[in-house]
Design a protein around this motif. Structure first.
Motif, PDB file in Angstrom:
ATOM      1  N   VAL A  23       0.856  -1.187   0.000  1.00 58.30           N
ATOM      2  CA  VAL A  23       0.000   0.000   0.000  1.00 58.30           C
ATOM      3  C   VAL A  23       0.890   1.234   0.000  1.00 58.30           C
ATOM      4  O   VAL A  23       1.830   1.328   0.792  1.00 58.30           O
ATOM      5  CB  VAL A  23      -0.910   0.012   1.253  1.00 58.30           C
ATOM      6  CG1 VAL A  23      -1.712   1.293   1.329  1.00 58.30           C
ATOM      7  CG2 VAL A  23      -1.814  -1.204   1.259  1.00 58.30           C
ATOM      8  N   VAL A  24       0.588   2.167  -0.898  1.00 62.31           N
ATOM      9  CA  VAL A  24       1.310   3.433  -0.958  1.00 62.31           C
ATOM     10  C   VAL A  24       0.368   4.533  -0.500  1.00 62.31           C
ATOM     11  O   VAL A  24      -0.746   4.654  -0.994  1.00 62.31           O
ATOM     12  CB  VAL A  24       1.815   3.729  -2.388  1.00 62.31           C
ATOM     13  CG1 VAL A  24       2.470   5.102  -2.451  1.00 62.31           C
ATOM     14  CG2 VAL A  24       2.784   2.648  -2.835  1.00 62.31           C
ATOM     15  N   THR A  25       0.829   5.325   0.466  1.00 60.03           N
ATOM     16  CA  THR A  25       0.021   6.402   1.014  1.00 60.03           C
ATOM     17  C   THR A  25       0.752   7.729   0.828  1.00 60.03           C
ATOM     18  O   THR A  25       1.887   7.880   1.286  1.00 60.03           O
ATOM     19  CB  THR A  25      -0.236   6.179   2.524  1.00 60.03           C
ATOM     20  OG1 THR A  25      -0.775   4.868   2.699  1.00 60.03           O
ATOM     21  CG2 THR A  25      -1.195   7.201   3.074  1.00 60.03           C
ATOM     22  N   TRP A  26       0.098   8.654   0.135  1.00 62.41           N
ATOM     23  CA  TRP A  26       0.645   9.995  -0.055  1.00 62.41           C
ATOM     24  C   TRP A  26       0.098  10.890   1.039  1.00 62.41           C
ATOM     25  O   TRP A  26      -1.090  10.867   1.344  1.00 62.41           O
ATOM     26  CB  TRP A  26       0.223  10.549  -1.406  1.00 62.41           C
ATOM     27  CG  TRP A  26       0.916   9.914  -2.559  1.00 62.41           C
ATOM     28  CD1 TRP A  26       0.601   8.713  -3.141  1.00 62.41           C
ATOM     29  CD2 TRP A  26       2.035  10.425  -3.265  1.00 62.41           C
ATOM     30  NE1 TRP A  26       1.466   8.454  -4.170  1.00 62.41           N
ATOM     31  CE2 TRP A  26       2.355   9.498  -4.278  1.00 62.41           C
ATOM     32  CE3 TRP A  26       2.796  11.581  -3.151  1.00 62.41           C
ATOM     33  CZ2 TRP A  26       3.407   9.699  -5.154  1.00 62.41           C
ATOM     34  CZ3 TRP A  26       3.841  11.779  -4.042  1.00 62.41           C
ATOM     35  CH2 TRP A  26       4.136  10.834  -5.021  1.00 62.41           C
ATOM     36  N   ALA A  27       0.962  11.694   1.634  1.00 63.55           N
ATOM     37  CA  ALA A  27       0.574  12.658   2.668  1.00 63.55           C
ATOM     38  C   ALA A  27       1.333  13.953   2.392  1.00 63.55           C
ATOM     39  O   ALA A  27       2.315  13.955   1.642  1.00 63.55           O
ATOM     40  CB  ALA A  27       0.927  12.110   4.046  1.00 63.55           C
ATOM     41  N   VAL A  32       5.710  10.216   1.287  1.00 61.49           N
ATOM     42  CA  VAL A  32       5.083   8.985   0.808  1.00 61.49           C
ATOM     43  C   VAL A  32       5.492   7.833   1.709  1.00 61.49           C
ATOM     44  O   VAL A  32       6.660   7.691   2.062  1.00 61.49           O
ATOM     45  CB  VAL A  32       5.548   8.678  -0.635  1.00 61.49           C
ATOM     46  CG1 VAL A  32       4.960   7.379  -1.134  1.00 61.49           C
ATOM     47  CG2 VAL A  32       5.194   9.808  -1.566  1.00 61.49           C
ATOM     48  N   THR A  33       4.521   6.987   2.063  1.00 59.18           N
ATOM     49  CA  THR A  33       4.807   5.793   2.849  1.00 59.18           C
ATOM     50  C   THR A  33       4.400   4.567   2.058  1.00 59.18           C
ATOM     51  O   THR A  33       3.284   4.494   1.550  1.00 59.18           O
ATOM     52  CB  THR A  33       4.033   5.804   4.184  1.00 59.18           C
ATOM     53  OG1 THR A  33       4.389   6.968   4.920  1.00 59.18           O
ATOM     54  CG2 THR A  33       4.351   4.566   5.016  1.00 59.18           C
ATOM     55  N   LEU A  34       5.322   3.621   1.928  1.00 63.44           N
ATOM     56  CA  LEU A  34       5.019   2.333   1.330  1.00 63.44           C
ATOM     57  C   LEU A  34       4.940   1.334   2.472  1.00 63.44           C
ATOM     58  O   LEU A  34       5.874   1.217   3.259  1.00 63.44           O
ATOM     59  CB  LEU A  34       6.119   1.912   0.350  1.00 63.44           C
ATOM     60  CG  LEU A  34       5.866   0.537  -0.259  1.00 63.44           C
ATOM     61  CD1 LEU A  34       5.926   0.607  -1.770  1.00 63.44           C
ATOM     62  CD2 LEU A  34       6.842  -0.476   0.274  1.00 63.44           C
ATOM     63  N   PHE A  66       9.310   5.189   4.556  1.00 68.14           N
ATOM     64  CA  PHE A  66       8.827   6.563   4.421  1.00 68.14           C
ATOM     65  C   PHE A  66       9.849   7.374   3.654  1.00 68.14           C
ATOM     66  O   PHE A  66      11.044   7.341   3.965  1.00 68.14           O
ATOM     67  CB  PHE A  66       8.595   7.192   5.802  1.00 68.14           C
ATOM     68  CG  PHE A  66       8.196   8.636   5.711  1.00 68.14           C
ATOM     69  CD1 PHE A  66       6.917   8.991   5.329  1.00 68.14           C
ATOM     70  CD2 PHE A  66       9.113   9.636   5.985  1.00 68.14           C
ATOM     71  CE1 PHE A  66       6.547  10.322   5.223  1.00 68.14           C
ATOM     72  CE2 PHE A  66       8.762  10.971   5.893  1.00 68.14           C
ATOM     73  CZ  PHE A  66       7.470  11.315   5.504  1.00 68.14           C
ATOM     74  N   ILE A  67       9.394   8.090   2.623  1.00 65.00           N
ATOM     75  CA  ILE A  67      10.258   8.983   1.860  1.00 65.00           C
ATOM     76  C   ILE A  67       9.709  10.388   2.033  1.00 65.00           C
ATOM     77  O   ILE A  67       8.586  10.677   1.611  1.00 65.00           O
ATOM     78  CB  ILE A  67      10.301   8.598   0.372  1.00 65.00           C
ATOM     79  CG1 ILE A  67      10.780   7.151   0.229  1.00 65.00           C
ATOM     80  CG2 ILE A  67      11.201   9.554  -0.393  1.00 65.00           C
ATOM     81  CD1 ILE A  67      10.676   6.595  -1.162  1.00 65.00           C
ATOM     82  N   PRO A  68      10.472  11.278   2.681  1.00 62.28           N
ATOM     83  CA  PRO A  68       9.999  12.636   2.896  1.00 62.28           C
ATOM     84  C   PRO A  68       9.793  13.367   1.566  1.00 62.28           C
ATOM     85  O   PRO A  68      10.537  13.151   0.603  1.00 62.28           O
ATOM     86  CB  PRO A  68      11.115  13.311   3.693  1.00 62.28           C
ATOM     87  CG  PRO A  68      12.055  12.244   4.075  1.00 62.28           C
ATOM     88  CD  PRO A  68      11.807  11.054   3.215  1.00 62.28           C
ATOM     89  N   LYS A  69       8.784  14.197   1.529  1.00 59.32           N
ATOM     90  CA  LYS A  69       8.444  14.941   0.315  1.00 59.32           C
ATOM     91  C   LYS A  69       9.652  15.669  -0.268  1.00 59.32           C
ATOM     92  O   LYS A  69       9.884  15.631  -1.470  1.00 59.32           O
ATOM     93  CB  LYS A  69       7.324  15.922   0.620  1.00 59.32           C
ATOM     94  CG  LYS A  69       6.876  16.730  -0.557  1.00 59.32           C
ATOM     95  CD  LYS A  69       5.751  17.661  -0.148  1.00 59.32           C
ATOM     96  CE  LYS A  69       5.313  18.540  -1.295  1.00 59.32           C
ATOM     97  NZ  LYS A  69       4.244  19.446  -0.882  1.00 59.32           N
ATOM     98  N   ASN A  70      10.426  16.324   0.577  1.00 63.56           N
ATOM     99  CA  ASN A  70      11.565  17.106   0.063  1.00 63.56           C
ATOM    100  C   ASN A  70      12.632  16.225  -0.579  1.00 63.56           C
ATOM    101  O   ASN A  70      13.439  16.695  -1.360  1.00 63.56           O
ATOM    102  CB  ASN A  70      12.162  18.011   1.135  1.00 63.56           C
ATOM    103  CG  ASN A  70      12.767  17.243   2.288  1.00 63.56           C
ATOM    104  OD1 ASN A  70      12.644  16.020   2.363  1.00 63.56           O
ATOM    105  ND2 ASN A  70      13.390  17.955   3.192  1.00 63.56           N
TER     106      ASN A  70
END
Length: 62
Positions: A33-37, A41-43, A52-56
């Motif tokens: 599951v991929v969740t955009w916030a 992004v969290t896979l 978790f990959i930070p937006k920046n």
């Protein structure tokens, strides 16, 4: 693994990441599951492991 937007792998973030037990389950990635916030992004893997990959990190200040 690469996270990117608009289908352009040059506009994104490359990360070396080892998935857990995917070799034994042919549908493993379909069950992720991929969740955009707003902050990134969290896979989430079926095992419960999260990446978790930070937006920046993947927009590069754009």
């Amino acid at each position: 693994m690469v996270s990117h937007v608009h289908g352009d792998s040059l506009y994104g973030h490359w990360t070396e990441y080892e998935f857990h037990n995917y070799h034994n389950e042919p549908d493993y990635f379909l069950r992720c599951v991929v969740t955009w916030a707003p902050d990134g992004v969290t896979l989430t893997e079926p095992t419960g492991h999260k990446l978790f990959i930070p937006k920046n990190a993947f927009i590069g200040g754009r």
